[in-house]
Design a protein around this motif. Structure first.
Motif, mmCIF file in Angstrom:
data_model
loop_
_atom_site.group_PDB
_atom_site.id
_atom_site.type_symbol
_atom_site.label_atom_id
_atom_site.label_comp_id
_atom_site.label_asym_id
_atom_site.label_seq_id
_atom_site.Cartn_x
_atom_site.Cartn_y
_atom_site.Cartn_z
ATOM 1 N N PHE A 55 1.043 45.101 65.290
ATOM 2 C CA PHE A 55 2.237 44.277 65.434
ATOM 3 C C PHE A 55 3.426 45.135 65.874
ATOM 4 N N ALA A 56 3.574 46.302 65.257
ATOM 5 C CA ALA A 56 4.666 47.218 65.617
ATOM 6 C C ALA A 56 4.497 47.726 67.039
ATOM 7 N N PHE A 57 3.265 48.018 67.429
ATOM 8 C CA PHE A 57 2.991 48.469 68.806
ATOM 9 C C PHE A 57 3.389 47.384 69.809
ATOM 10 N N ASN A 58 2.992 46.154 69.515
ATOM 11 C CA ASN A 58 3.338 45.043 70.394
ATOM 12 C C ASN A 58 4.850 44.853 70.488
ATOM 13 N N ASP A 59 5.539 45.112 69.373
ATOM 14 C CA ASP A 59 6.993 44.957 69.351
ATOM 15 C C ASP A 59 7.662 45.942 70.292
ATOM 16 N N VAL A 60 7.212 47.192 70.261
ATOM 17 C CA VAL A 60 7.783 48.206 71.150
ATOM 18 C C VAL A 60 7.535 47.837 72.610
ATOM 19 N N LEU A 61 6.305 47.397 72.891
ATOM 20 C CA LEU A 61 5.959 47.007 74.252
ATOM 21 C C LEU A 61 6.799 45.820 74.714
ATOM 22 N N ASP A 62 7.003 44.884 73.806
ATOM 23 C CA ASP A 62 7.786 43.700 74.145
ATOM 24 C C ASP A 62 9.260 44.051 74.333
ATOM 25 N N ARG A 63 9.778 44.856 73.431
ATOM 26 C CA ARG A 63 11.212 45.167 73.437
ATOM 27 C C ARG A 63 11.642 45.914 74.690
ATOM 28 N N TYR A 64 10.792 46.832 75.163
ATOM 29 C CA TYR A 64 11.194 47.689 76.280
ATOM 30 C C TYR A 64 10.574 47.307 77.618
ATOM 31 N N ALA A 65 9.668 46.334 77.630
ATOM 32 C CA ALA A 65 9.028 45.959 78.883
ATOM 33 C C ALA A 65 9.056 44.452 79.118
ATOM 34 N N LEU A 66 8.328 43.720 78.300
ATOM 35 C CA LEU A 66 8.151 42.297 78.571
ATOM 36 C C LEU A 66 9.431 41.482 78.402
ATOM 37 N N LYS A 67 10.156 41.708 77.307
ATOM 38 C CA LYS A 67 11.354 40.901 77.058
ATOM 39 C C LYS A 67 12.417 41.091 78.131
#
Length: 284
Positions: A55-67
């Protein structure tokens, strides 16, 4: 044609309309993680330690890339175009719904999904428009995870997948079949296939920008519970169980009450007089 491309999102099924909006829209995201561990692990989440790390890994990916990409997509894309993109991918999902409806023994829903696909693919200009919904032709969305549940795999452990987010062991098992029934999988041109997949992901994420601000408390637990509850709602076709108060056979009798129940609530027959009934004596 322009009037068809309005600000309305693709219509959800009649069943999913019964869910709170936030419950539905949180399903596709694994972002906004919290590293706070739950004091008591939920029985449906025995792998919570592992899940929180993913979940934390996905958050980092989302915060700096997808979002950021999703925010840029929303900023530059006119609402009618964004709605058309959502309609297009939703229409492709009707194929999956029709096939799984057949596997679940739901021919009526399979027919509705097939009708939606044919109408929106033709009259709806390849699915960019959604005339089927305007014609009140709606179908409950189905996938292979739900099919496995109907076949007997009712309870399953919660599992957070890298990149994909919330899932269960059952739903993860059904993912290959879901991919096999999704038309984009069979696009031969790699560039086109990857581009369509990326556009779908970005469009979904853009639709979650407003709802994610409503998350409170332990975000991991909030999204986990939302996902599990909504999946149970979908598997049960929106059936929440019987309401005894809505039953014609629901009755009280004198044995259900004791005199003390009335006295505790300040009600005493001895305190009544004729004035309680408009000044007239009441007789049988």
């Amino acid at each position: 044609m322009w009037q068809w491309l309005n600000n309305e999102k693709p219509a959800l099924s009649l069943r999913s309309k019964g869910l709170p909006l936030l419950l539905v829209t949180l399903l596709a995201t694994g972002g906004c993680a919290s590293t706070q561990m739950a004091e008591n692990a939920a029985p449906e989440d025995p792998w919570e330690g592992f899940n929180r790390k993913v979940f934390a890994f996905n958050d980092v990916l989302d915060r700096y890339a997808l979002k950021p990409v999703a925010q840029g997509y929303r900023a530059i894309t006119p609402d009618p175009v964004e709605t058309g993109v959502g309609n297009f991918f939703s229409n492709l999902g009707e194929v999956r719904t029709a096939l799984n409806s057949v596997l679940q023994g739901k021919p009526a829903n399979a027919g509705l999904a097939t009708s939606r696909f044919l109408i929106n693919s033709t009259v709806g200009v390849g699915g960019l428009l959604d005339p089927a919904t305007r014609m009140e032709i709606t179908a409950d969305q189905e996938d292979f995870g739900q099919t496995l549940a109907v076949w007997g795999w009712e309870d399953s452990r919660y599992l957070v997948l890298p990149f994909f987010g919330p899932s269960t062991l059952r739903d993860t098992t059904g993912m290959p079949a879901d991919m096999a029934t999704y038309p984009v999988t069979y696009v031969e041109d790699d560039t086109v296939r990857v581009s369509l997949t990326a556009l779908n992901l970005i469009d979904i994420r853009a639709g979650l920008l407003d709802q994610e601000e409503l998350i409170r408390g332990d975000r991991y637990r909030f999204i986990r519970d939302a996902y599990l509850q909504s999946r149970q709602f979908e598997v049960s076709d929106g059936e929440l169980g019987d309401d005894p108060f809505a039953s014609d056979t629901f009755e009280f009798d004198d044995s259900d009450f004791e005199d003390g129940d009335f006295e505790d609530n300040g009600f005493d027959n001895s305190d009544q007089n004729d004035s309680d009934f408009g000044g007239e004596e009441v007789t049988d």
